[in-house]
Design an enzyme around this catalytic site. Sequence first.
Site, PDB file in Angstrom:
ATOM      1  CE  LYS A  51      17.311 -18.980  56.628  1.00  0.00           C
ATOM      2  NZ  LYS A  51      16.589 -18.213  57.656  1.00  0.00           N
ATOM      3  CB  SER A 301      24.871 -18.320  56.861  1.00  0.00           C
ATOM      4  OG  SER A 301      25.070 -17.779  55.569  1.00  0.00           O
TER       5      SER A 301
END
Length: 315
Positions: A51, A301
Amino acid sequence: MVNLTDIKNAHTRIKHMINKTCVMKSRTLNKKLESEIFFKCENFQRVGVFKFRGVCNKILLLNQMERQKGVVTHSSGNHAQAVALASSIMGIKSVIVMPENAPKVKVEATRNYGADIIFCKNSVKDREENCKKLMKKYGYTLIHPYDDDHIIAGAGTSAYELIKEIGIVDYIFCPVGGGGLLSGTSIATKGLSSNSQVIAVEPEKADDAYRSFKNGKLYPSNYPDTIADGLRTSLSERTFKIIRKNVDDIITVSEKEIIEAMKFLWTRMKIVVEPSGAVPLAGIIKFGKTHKNKKIGMIISGGNVDLDDYFTKLH
């Protein structure tokens, strides 16, 4: 809609701030599945999650007035940390709305990166309402976790780097929650190789994206009880549109399969991966030799896991 050029531009814009994360392989897994699997390790990204890429891209594009007033977002932890650190680096005030049940390790990390935290009830609606109130009162700019073209373009730089490093893949596996990473991954992958297959993986207990994809109708997430806390959010109209255009399939995995995949990454590859980051590997393992003799890319991720209980037991 975001395209490959947007992702290339985002990569140029943010590369001085992000880590160019490593790509790893496992001989054990390759032998077992009779395929060549490449792990793009975003658990080694700054703040331990992909992110940071999208957030940096978004914040670097803010104008002077927006920077002066500050930013706000809502997140259970990973996006919160990314906004907090990126804002801190650029000298921008950040306020994070977090649900009451957010993992402690992510709350503390967000606070340590310099953000102000406001807690809310454990629902997407409550998160969004709190953000709207703060934006109206203080003029903050919303840094949405995934429903934003600049966030999606930044997220797509991970798959872009992966394919540029290892070459064209037959498949790329990616987790799906709100759809920002999946959207960016699918655009980058299809933009570089239209014949590559993009497969999303989602927990069975949080299967709103799966049902939406299969039925062609957007279903909301009701904050499901899955160990993969980063995948509890709903798709947006924006991400759903991109996913329907670019993603070849969405599959689901059980909580047990997620834990087994996480255990493999920890014990055999010696890398710390959070449950959400292990979800795509669970999907690859579940279908085993279905993808025999293929070149497979996978996005890990993130790697933010609360180890407080473990270390406390050692004392």
